[in-house]
Scaffold this active site. Structure first.
Site, PDB file in Angstrom:
ATOM      1  N   CYS A   1      -0.511   4.151   2.039  1.00 11.51           N
ATOM      2  CA  CYS A   1      -0.387   3.983   3.502  1.00 11.51           C
ATOM      3  C   CYS A   1       1.055   4.225   3.943  1.00 11.51           C
ATOM      4  O   CYS A   1       1.306   4.888   4.937  1.00 11.51           O
ATOM      5  CB  CYS A   1      -0.734   2.558   3.943  1.00 11.51           C
ATOM      6  SG  CYS A   1      -2.158   1.836   3.181  1.00 11.51           S
ATOM      7  N   ASP A   2       2.001   3.642   3.234  1.00  8.21           N
ATOM      8  CA  ASP A   2       3.367   3.551   3.756  1.00  8.21           C
ATOM      9  C   ASP A   2       4.402   4.395   3.011  1.00  8.21           C
ATOM     10  O   ASP A   2       5.540   4.505   3.468  1.00  8.21           O
ATOM     11  CB  ASP A   2       3.821   2.073   3.723  1.00  8.21           C
ATOM     12  CG  ASP A   2       2.947   1.213   4.626  1.00  8.21           C
ATOM     13  OD1 ASP A   2       2.467   1.740   5.649  1.00  8.21           O
ATOM     14  OD2 ASP A   2       2.730   0.041   4.309  1.00  8.21           O
TER      15      ASP A   2
ATOM     16  N   CYS B   1       0.832  -1.206   0.000  1.00  9.79           N
ATOM     17  CA  CYS B   1       0.000   0.000   0.000  1.00  9.79           C
ATOM     18  C   CYS B   1       0.865   1.254   0.000  1.00  9.79           C
ATOM     19  O   CYS B   1       1.361   1.679   1.048  1.00  9.79           O
ATOM     20  CB  CYS B   1      -0.934  -0.004   1.205  1.00  9.79           C
ATOM     21  SG  CYS B   1      -2.011   1.427   1.265  1.00  9.79           S
TER      22      CYS B   1
END
Ligand code: NDP
Length: 309
Positions: free
Chosen positions: A137-138, A134
């Site tokens: 997300c990261d 992701c």
């Protein structure tokens, strides 16, 4: 037989938000947590893009809070999964993995999606330590660092261009000599100077030490094996919607995502609604999943009023 007005299947942001709204509407929902309580988010560490947490929030804490919030208003949250489901007529009949039977007037499917991984032991070893599926997300954790993205579809191209805005360099590891992605997406990749595409390459191993990922070992089609140095390794080879149980019963697209009716969460079966990533190949964010969980609960509420026996 046990009866419920609303059965919610899945415990990610979509399922829990649906449970919060349905329980506050006095519908006494029953929610089954499924195989991965808390959903996909629990595979990441800190969530920094969920509104309301200026310093970020631990993903497990966030999901636990959603669960407690739903329970506080009376949602019955059960471990385990639904094993059998009949959607031919209402009330719908389901059987859970302990053999318990249940009749549900309405169902909200919120079973999420699962990112595909290559299946390498080294990839599993460094999951959460440099291996991620992701980018939104990261990606932030790899500012000014070097990362690699595997895949040649729209997801991979989107991840790569997103990461290129944060990272000093992005390698794309593509197993053929062409992209699968749309032309527009390809153009974005080709016009981004800090993306380098490594064609005809397969990942043999993710390399790393006790601090996390340090590189990737690649095998090119011509037989050459070589290493690249990276700090992060992102999967962009697609997602698998967790719709197998429902696929013969509700309409899905060619990839298995449940099709919902326009602006509502209604599926092709009256009284069955879908929320979150199982019905969303496009946005796949915790906040969009939560929003659609809310919509599903409101849709259920309206449905039950309209179909009062
Ligand atoms: P796709 O199935 O379209 O692409 C997967 C990519 O990963 C392909 O390049 C494939 O290679 C590669 N791949 C698959 N398995 C492996 C493996 N084991 N090793 C190496 N490479 C592998 O998935 P996407 O998630 O990209 O897209 C899914 C759908 O969602 C598509 O319809 C897409 O258009 C859509 N989408 C749309 C977006 C948008 O419009 N903004 C954004 C993201 C997705 P190969 O080509 O060789 O099979």
């Amino acid at each position: 037989m046990e009866k419920t007005r609303v059965l919610i299947i899945g415990s990610g942001p979509a399922g829990y938000t649906a449970a919060i709204y349905a329980s506050r509407a006095a519908l006494s929902p029953v929610l089954y947590e499924g195989m991965e309580p808390g959903g996909q988010l629990t595979t990441t560490t800190v969530v920094e893009n969920f509104p309301g947490f200026s310093d970020g929030v631990d993903a497990n804490i966030l999901m636990d809070q959603m669960k407690r919030q739903a329970a506080r208003f009376g949602a019955e949250i059960r471990p385990g999964r639904i094993k059998e489901i009949e959607l031919g007529k209402r009330p719908f009949r389901v059987v859970d993995d302990k053999g318990r039977e249940l009749e549900a007037e309405t169902v909200i499917i919120a079973t999420g999606a699962t990112a595909k991984y290559l299946g390498l032991p080294s990839e599993q070893k460094f999951r959460g330590m440099g291996v991620s599926a992701c980018a939104t997300c990261d990606g932030f954790f790899y500012r000014k660092k070097v990362v690699a993205v595997v895949g040649g579809g729209d997801s991979a191209c989107e991840e790569a261009t997103y990461l290129a805005g944060l990272c000093s360099k992005v390698y794309m590891i593509v197993r053929r000599d062409v992209f699968r992605a749309s032309k527009a997406m390809q153009e974005r990749v080709f016009s981004t100077p800090n993306i380098e595409v490594l064609w005809n390459c397969n990942t043999q191993e993710v390399l790393g030490d006790e601090f996390g990922v340090t590189g990737v070992r690649l095998l090119r089609k011509d037989g050459e094996v070589f290493d690249i140095k990276v700090d992060g390794f992102f999967l962009g080879i697609g997602h698998h919607p967790n719709s197998d149980l429902f696929r013969p019963l509700v309409s899905t697209d060619e990839n298995g995502y449940i099709i919902t009716d326009g602006k509502t969460t209604a599926t092709s079966v009256e009284g069955v609604f879908a929320a979150g990533d199982v019905a969303d190949p496009r946005y796949r964010q915790a906040v969009t999943a939560a929003a659609s969980g809310c919509q599903a609960a409101l849709d259920v509420e309206k449905f039950l009023i309209d179909h009062k026996a």
